[in-house]
Write a protein that holds these residues in place. Sequence first.
Motif, mmCIF file in Angstrom:
data_model
loop_
_atom_site.group_PDB
_atom_site.id
_atom_site.type_symbol
_atom_site.label_atom_id
_atom_site.label_comp_id
_atom_site.label_asym_id
_atom_site.label_seq_id
_atom_site.Cartn_x
_atom_site.Cartn_y
_atom_site.Cartn_z
ATOM 1 N N ARG A 53 0.713 -1.097 0.219
ATOM 2 C CA ARG A 53 0.126 -0.135 0.554
ATOM 3 C C ARG A 53 0.605 1.099 -0.270
ATOM 4 O O ARG A 53 0.531 1.915 -0.516
ATOM 5 C CB ARG A 53 -0.822 0.031 1.681
ATOM 6 N N GLY B 154 0.209 3.085 -2.889
ATOM 7 C CA GLY B 154 -1.299 3.975 -2.820
ATOM 8 C C GLY B 154 -1.254 4.974 -3.392
ATOM 9 O O GLY B 154 -2.169 5.385 -3.863
ATOM 10 N N ARG C 192 -6.439 2.816 -6.919
ATOM 11 C CA ARG C 192 -8.070 3.505 -7.402
ATOM 12 C C ARG C 192 -9.072 3.812 -6.098
ATOM 13 O O ARG C 192 -8.862 2.279 -5.859
ATOM 14 C CB ARG C 192 -9.074 3.785 -8.489
ATOM 15 N N THR C 193 -9.537 4.292 -5.602
ATOM 16 C CA THR C 193 -10.791 4.006 -4.662
ATOM 17 C C THR C 193 -11.683 2.841 -5.002
ATOM 18 O O THR C 193 -11.790 3.436 -6.825
ATOM 19 C CB THR C 193 -11.450 5.547 -4.200
ATOM 20 N N ALA C 194 -12.103 2.799 -4.241
ATOM 21 C CA ALA C 194 -14.229 2.285 -4.544
ATOM 22 C C ALA C 194 -14.530 2.972 -6.044
ATOM 23 O O ALA C 194 -14.556 2.415 -7.315
ATOM 24 C CB ALA C 194 -14.722 1.466 -3.615
ATOM 25 N N GLU C 195 -15.023 4.338 -5.580
ATOM 26 C CA GLU C 195 -15.724 4.951 -6.792
ATOM 27 C C GLU C 195 -14.586 5.592 -7.844
ATOM 28 O O GLU C 195 -15.148 5.288 -9.311
ATOM 29 C CB GLU C 195 -15.379 6.153 -6.269
ATOM 30 N N GLU C 196 -13.480 5.798 -8.194
ATOM 31 C CA GLU C 196 -12.656 6.394 -9.380
ATOM 32 C C GLU C 196 -12.864 4.566 -9.710
ATOM 33 O O GLU C 196 -12.827 4.651 -11.260
ATOM 34 C CB GLU C 196 -11.350 6.380 -8.703
ATOM 35 N N ASP D 74 -15.862 4.169 -11.492
ATOM 36 C CA ASP D 74 -16.634 5.064 -12.793
ATOM 37 C C ASP D 74 -16.901 5.081 -13.899
ATOM 38 O O ASP D 74 -18.105 5.501 -14.055
ATOM 39 C CB ASP D 74 -15.594 6.476 -12.691
#
Length: 75
Positions: free
Chosen positions: A7, A11, A15-19, A22
Amino acid sequence: MSLPGFRRLTGPLLRTAEEGADTAVWLAATRPAPPTGGFWHDRRNRPQHYLLSTRYSDDARERLWRYCAEAIGLD
């Protein structure tokens, strides 16, 4: 966190889960729908292969299709 070193190193690239969701959400919500059958990344249709050596021949695709059809009993 099970892999703190991973991580720490990756890091900024992850990406985040949202990214990550998308493009899939964008494809599902866009009207008219964008063309299908391609590889989409960051809301853009991207090449599926950058090197000639990673491309599949029509013959290889046909053999794979026949193998799958036979494996599930569609032959």
